[in-house]
Design an enzyme around this catalytic site. Sequence first.
Site, PDB file in Angstrom:
ATOM      1  CD  GLU A  71      23.025  14.328   4.744  1.00 53.09           C
ATOM      2  OE1 GLU A  71      22.137  13.674   5.334  1.00 53.09           O
ATOM      3  OE2 GLU A  71      24.209  14.318   5.102  1.00 53.09           O
ATOM      4  CG  HIS A  74      21.351   9.426   5.072  1.00 53.04           C
ATOM      5  ND1 HIS A  74      21.713   8.319   5.802  1.00 53.04           N
ATOM      6  CD2 HIS A  74      22.439  10.243   5.078  1.00 53.04           C
ATOM      7  CE1 HIS A  74      22.955   8.451   6.222  1.00 53.04           C
ATOM      8  NE2 HIS A  74      23.423   9.620   5.789  1.00 53.04           N
TER       9      HIS A  74
END
Length: 153
Positions: A71, A74
């Site tokens: 994550e 991202h």
Amino acid sequence: MKLLSEKGLYELVNELSLKHFHKSFKDRIRYNNRLRTTGGRYVPSKRVIELNPKYSMEMGEKEVIGIIKHELCHYHLHIEGKGYKHGDRDFKNLLKVTGSPRHCQPLPSTLKQNKHIYICNNCSRVYKRTRRIDVNKYRCGKCRGKLVMKRTS
């Protein structure tokens, strides 16, 4: 691994961000109990990372750290204005550089469980199914014999 407080979770994410990305994490991270099929997600419009708390309870620390690193890939690519989606080359390259996993492992509690077992009357072939089937409508795929329900759990 036990569930961390919001402050403890933020400190862990910031530590991982500094160690692997050499950049600090300045936004929010939180648990989201509604996540079912994924370990976490990054919401670009809010700049929030959400984690599935079940992974913290059922899986080891290594898996949770892998989800956080994924994550963070991202997050940092989005902040820099680069391609942050799964299909983008920038994202795939950053996953390799940081040693982040592309996918998380399925939860042990959600692994497919066969609830219904059917047996063919002719050849005794066993069919394990999650959903019920209509034994009047379906036949054995091997010998076309009649199916009989053995067990429902």
